[in-house]
Design a protein around this motif. Sequence first.
Motif, PDB file in Angstrom:
ATOM      1  N   ASP A 278     -38.477  58.649 -31.973  1.00 30.56           N
ATOM      2  CA  ASP A 278     -38.243  60.022 -31.537  1.00 30.56           C
ATOM      3  C   ASP A 278     -37.033  59.946 -30.291  1.00 30.56           C
ATOM      4  N   ASP A 279     -36.880  58.842 -29.587  1.00 28.80           N
ATOM      5  CA  ASP A 279     -36.156  58.805 -28.678  1.00 28.80           C
ATOM      6  C   ASP A 279     -34.644  58.315 -29.040  1.00 28.80           C
ATOM      7  N   ALA A 280     -34.408  58.009 -30.190  1.00 32.17           N
ATOM      8  CA  ALA A 280     -33.250  57.706 -30.851  1.00 32.17           C
ATOM      9  C   ALA A 280     -32.054  58.743 -30.864  1.00 32.17           C
ATOM     10  N   GLY A 281     -31.003  58.646 -30.155  1.00 32.80           N
ATOM     11  CA  GLY A 281     -30.178  59.960 -30.030  1.00 32.80           C
ATOM     12  C   GLY A 281     -29.132  59.769 -31.330  1.00 32.80           C
ATOM     13  N   ARG A 282     -28.370  60.864 -31.429  1.00 29.98           N
ATOM     14  CA  ARG A 282     -27.483  60.829 -32.323  1.00 29.98           C
ATOM     15  C   ARG A 282     -26.536  59.665 -32.509  1.00 29.98           C
ATOM     16  N   GLU A 283     -25.798  59.340 -31.502  1.00 33.86           N
ATOM     17  CA  GLU A 283     -25.044  57.992 -31.328  1.00 33.86           C
ATOM     18  C   GLU A 283     -25.766  56.943 -31.861  1.00 33.86           C
ATOM     19  N   ASP A 284     -27.017  56.721 -31.398  1.00 35.50           N
ATOM     20  CA  ASP A 284     -27.705  55.460 -31.745  1.00 35.50           C
ATOM     21  C   ASP A 284     -28.030  55.410 -33.243  1.00 35.50           C
ATOM     22  N   VAL A 285     -28.209  56.731 -33.888  1.00 33.05           N
ATOM     23  CA  VAL A 285     -28.493  56.592 -35.251  1.00 33.05           C
ATOM     24  C   VAL A 285     -27.395  56.421 -36.182  1.00 33.05           C
ATOM     25  N   LEU A 286     -26.212  56.829 -35.661  1.00 31.02           N
ATOM     26  CA  LEU A 286     -25.122  56.490 -36.225  1.00 31.02           C
ATOM     27  C   LEU A 286     -24.501  54.976 -36.265  1.00 31.02           C
ATOM     28  N   ALA A 287     -24.737  54.590 -35.051  1.00 30.24           N
ATOM     29  CA  ALA A 287     -24.570  52.910 -34.730  1.00 30.24           C
ATOM     30  C   ALA A 287     -25.393  52.378 -35.745  1.00 30.24           C
ATOM     31  N   LEU A 288     -26.809  52.549 -35.965  1.00 28.13           N
ATOM     32  CA  LEU A 288     -27.616  52.169 -36.801  1.00 28.13           C
ATOM     33  C   LEU A 288     -27.083  52.124 -38.239  1.00 28.13           C
ATOM     34  N   ALA A 289     -26.926  53.255 -38.524  1.00 20.83           N
ATOM     35  CA  ALA A 289     -26.358  53.343 -39.908  1.00 20.83           C
ATOM     36  C   ALA A 289     -25.134  52.570 -40.426  1.00 20.83           C
ATOM     37  N   GLU A 290     -24.254  52.535 -39.432  1.00 22.05           N
ATOM     38  CA  GLU A 290     -22.852  51.975 -39.756  1.00 22.05           C
ATOM     39  C   GLU A 290     -23.345  50.344 -39.883  1.00 22.05           C
ATOM     40  N   ARG A 291     -24.357  49.793 -38.930  1.00 24.31           N
ATOM     41  CA  ARG A 291     -24.650  48.244 -38.940  1.00 24.31           C
ATOM     42  C   ARG A 291     -25.383  48.145 -40.057  1.00 24.31           C
ATOM     43  N   LEU A 292     -26.228  48.991 -40.701  1.00 31.35           N
ATOM     44  CA  LEU A 292     -26.672  48.812 -42.044  1.00 31.35           C
ATOM     45  C   LEU A 292     -25.745  48.710 -43.298  1.00 31.35           C
ATOM     46  N   VAL A 293     -24.781  49.378 -43.078  1.00 36.06           N
ATOM     47  CA  VAL A 293     -23.750  49.224 -44.014  1.00 36.06           C
ATOM     48  C   VAL A 293     -22.884  48.212 -44.146  1.00 36.06           C
ATOM     49  N   GLU A 294     -22.635  47.809 -42.774  1.00 37.52           N
ATOM     50  CA  GLU A 294     -22.255  46.409 -42.616  1.00 37.52           C
ATOM     51  C   GLU A 294     -22.761  45.265 -43.394  1.00 37.52           C
ATOM     52  N   THR A 295     -24.236  45.293 -42.802  1.00 39.09           N
ATOM     53  CA  THR A 295     -25.312  43.904 -43.080  1.00 39.09           C
ATOM     54  C   THR A 295     -25.472  43.912 -44.430  1.00 39.09           C
ATOM     55  N   ILE A 296     -25.548  45.026 -45.345  1.00 44.47           N
ATOM     56  CA  ILE A 296     -25.716  45.115 -46.616  1.00 44.47           C
ATOM     57  C   ILE A 296     -24.510  44.952 -47.555  1.00 44.47           C
ATOM     58  N   GLY A 297     -23.219  45.177 -46.856  1.00 43.10           N
ATOM     59  CA  GLY A 297     -21.792  45.178 -47.538  1.00 43.10           C
ATOM     60  C   GLY A 297     -21.477  43.740 -47.682  1.00 43.10           C
ATOM     61  N   LYS A 298     -22.153  42.951 -46.641  1.00 46.14           N
ATOM     62  CA  LYS A 298     -21.828  41.489 -46.940  1.00 46.14           C
ATOM     63  C   LYS A 298     -22.656  40.799 -48.252  1.00 46.14           C
ATOM     64  N   GLU A 299     -21.954  39.683 -48.544  1.00 44.22           N
ATOM     65  CA  GLU A 299     -22.472  39.067 -49.821  1.00 44.22           C
ATOM     66  C   GLU A 299     -23.846  38.738 -49.654  1.00 44.22           C
ATOM     67  N   LEU A 300     -24.854  39.043 -50.437  1.00 47.39           N
ATOM     68  CA  LEU A 300     -25.970  38.330 -50.449  1.00 47.39           C
ATOM     69  C   LEU A 300     -26.089  37.158 -51.210  1.00 47.39           C
ATOM     70  N   GLU A 301     -26.552  36.046 -51.062  1.00 48.67           N
ATOM     71  CA  GLU A 301     -26.538  34.769 -51.849  1.00 48.67           C
ATOM     72  C   GLU A 301     -28.285  34.723 -52.105  1.00 48.67           C
ATOM     73  N   VAL A 302     -28.269  34.949 -53.571  1.00 49.89           N
ATOM     74  CA  VAL A 302     -29.745  34.899 -53.965  1.00 49.89           C
ATOM     75  C   VAL A 302     -29.645  33.920 -55.197  1.00 49.89           C
ATOM     76  N   ASP A 303     -30.589  32.839 -54.925  1.00 52.59           N
ATOM     77  CA  ASP A 303     -30.681  31.661 -55.952  1.00 52.59           C
ATOM     78  C   ASP A 303     -29.324  31.222 -56.559  1.00 52.59           C
ATOM     79  N   ASP A 304     -28.398  31.159 -55.778  1.00 53.72           N
ATOM     80  CA  ASP A 304     -27.150  30.442 -56.361  1.00 53.72           C
ATOM     81  C   ASP A 304     -26.248  31.796 -56.981  1.00 53.72           C
ATOM     82  N   TYR A 305     -26.676  33.017 -56.805  1.00 53.86           N
ATOM     83  CA  TYR A 305     -26.000  34.265 -57.225  1.00 53.86           C
ATOM     84  C   TYR A 305     -25.368  34.797 -56.006  1.00 53.86           C
ATOM     85  N   LEU A 306     -24.125  35.087 -56.077  1.00 60.11           N
ATOM     86  CA  LEU A 306     -23.571  35.736 -54.850  1.00 60.11           C
ATOM     87  C   LEU A 306     -23.610  37.285 -55.753  1.00 60.11           C
TER      88      LEU A 306
END
Length: 616
Positions: A278-306
């Motif tokens: 409830d206490d998350a403001g609009r700026e906090d929400v947008l900042a989290l969304a951008e961090r999530l996009v950046e985090t998932i956008g990095k290559e995930l190494e899974v069992d020797d697969y990139l």
Amino acid sequence: MSLHRLYAEQLRCATDATGQVDLDKLGELVSAAYETRERQRITDGRAQAQDEAEQDLLRTREFLDTIIENIPIAVFAKCATSSRYILLNRAGEGYYGMPREQMLGRTPEQIFPADVARVVNEQDRRVVASGMPMSLEEHLLEVGIKGRDRLVNSRKMLITDGNGDPQYLVGVIEDVTERVATRQRISHLAQHDVLTDLPNRSAFNAALDERLERAEEASTSFAVLSLDLDRFKEVNDVFGHPVGDMLMRAAADRLAAEAEGAFVARIGGDEFMILMPDDAGREDVLALAERLVETIGKELEVDDYLSHVSLSVGIAFYPDDGVNAATLLANADSALYRAKREGRGRVRCFESEMDQELRDRRLLQHDLRQALEQNQFLVYFQPQARVDGEVIGFEALLRWNHPTRGFVPPDQFIPLAEENGLIVEIGEWVLREACREAASWPRPLQVAVNLSPVQFQAGDLERSVHQILLETGLTPTRLEVEITEGVLIGDFTRALNLLRRLKALGIRIAMDDFGTGYSSLSYLQSFPFDKIKIDRSFISNLEATTQSAEIVRAVLSLAHALKIPVIAEGVETEAQRAFLAREACEEMQGYLVGRPDLIERYLDLVGVAVERRLYA
């Protein structure tokens, strides 16, 4: 005399020396024997009655002992006055973790730790004083000599003697630890995704309803995020489901770790939802969304697969973008759709025009169902030529002339047709129209038709193609079907067998959009394609980037080595044509050769016997 001997004697007396039987005498003797038997039965019964009662009592006692001994719950009996144990069954030994010899004749103080004995004695006194049974369900006890914590259901009751005085305390204890654990696991599974262990759609909906109720009472706001992993299906299909599952778990772990404090759920497939505090403001929400996009956008190494995937995020805010669950979720999905349409790997907040856009998309999908019935589809033809300009064939391209919207771009309605499965019927119509038209040309030019991956997955494509060739009379060698890598993704073996059967009909198979997928090289090795089409994105950048030129050279070199002809699509300038000619590209297609149009524009090309060259 036994009854058997008595009957034998009577029969002998009723028979004379000649062996004849006196029926009257026999009747008298039988009657007498029956009376004798009845008297003997009554006499014997009186003598045996007391003995049989004792035997029945003994058998009953043995039966009860057997039942109590083997019943799978702990049963004990104690002296009501001294609390000494006088009975303990086999399950009780297992429950307490000690042989009954160490318990019988002893009090709780002599068996259990002081704190446990104090509780047991207090319960015993309460039952004896009240005379009422005591039942406890799923209470935690430390039992056995090893001090195991177990959940048990227990019942303790008082048995009195004939005068009503306390005589015995009888108790049963059922260890329900595993049952409760199983019930908790089932409850957890009902509310969580099996693969990622994140809350599932049901749990998210319940949390959202609770949040809406709380926000309405407190007049607060919050945000709902709709997330989708871009290109996950391709990775899953190319590398296989085990790798895809590992990638999904890794992505879920990253989302949950980055969105600490928020409610993260996997609602199905590659879709996630996040319910912000409830206490998350609009700026906090947008900042989290951008961090999530950046985090998932990095290559995930899974069992020797990139595996490189991206994340698209759509956001809706309560109450600005909706005051109920259905509206909020629909608007978050609308924002997600906009994010994916604008290039993926993006964050978009809901805007009012998105709602209209989503409604338009649904309406377009509805209109698509009527397009075939109302003859709204057209087949355009775009010429294909040798690199020197000689036209050798046409590609058939689907167009939709909507009665009110006008011409709808193919990249808008073809994905919709693939989503709802209409592409199978539409694709068959395009193939039939293209073959019918080509069969009427005086010149035996080739005609190329695109096939959707959905057509390979549904229906009987081989039978359909064969039937259309028979109906239209088109020579099979004049038909070329173009497929993308998506046809081979998924059930590779089935798709490969189907391609071989199509090729056996005499038609040609071309690989479209070559160079834009994951495994084009391995596909060339697996199937003898008749042609490769270099994607227009490489041709359009020939004059802008050296990388595109090198990619085109590499594709041409590979194709020459494999002896596979190449056609470059999207050729629009003389400079592009000249480059392809220098690199020995055999064929081309694009605005430089001719734009897609109704076949009437190209009647001279299909009807004139004299060779015509666009270039000298």
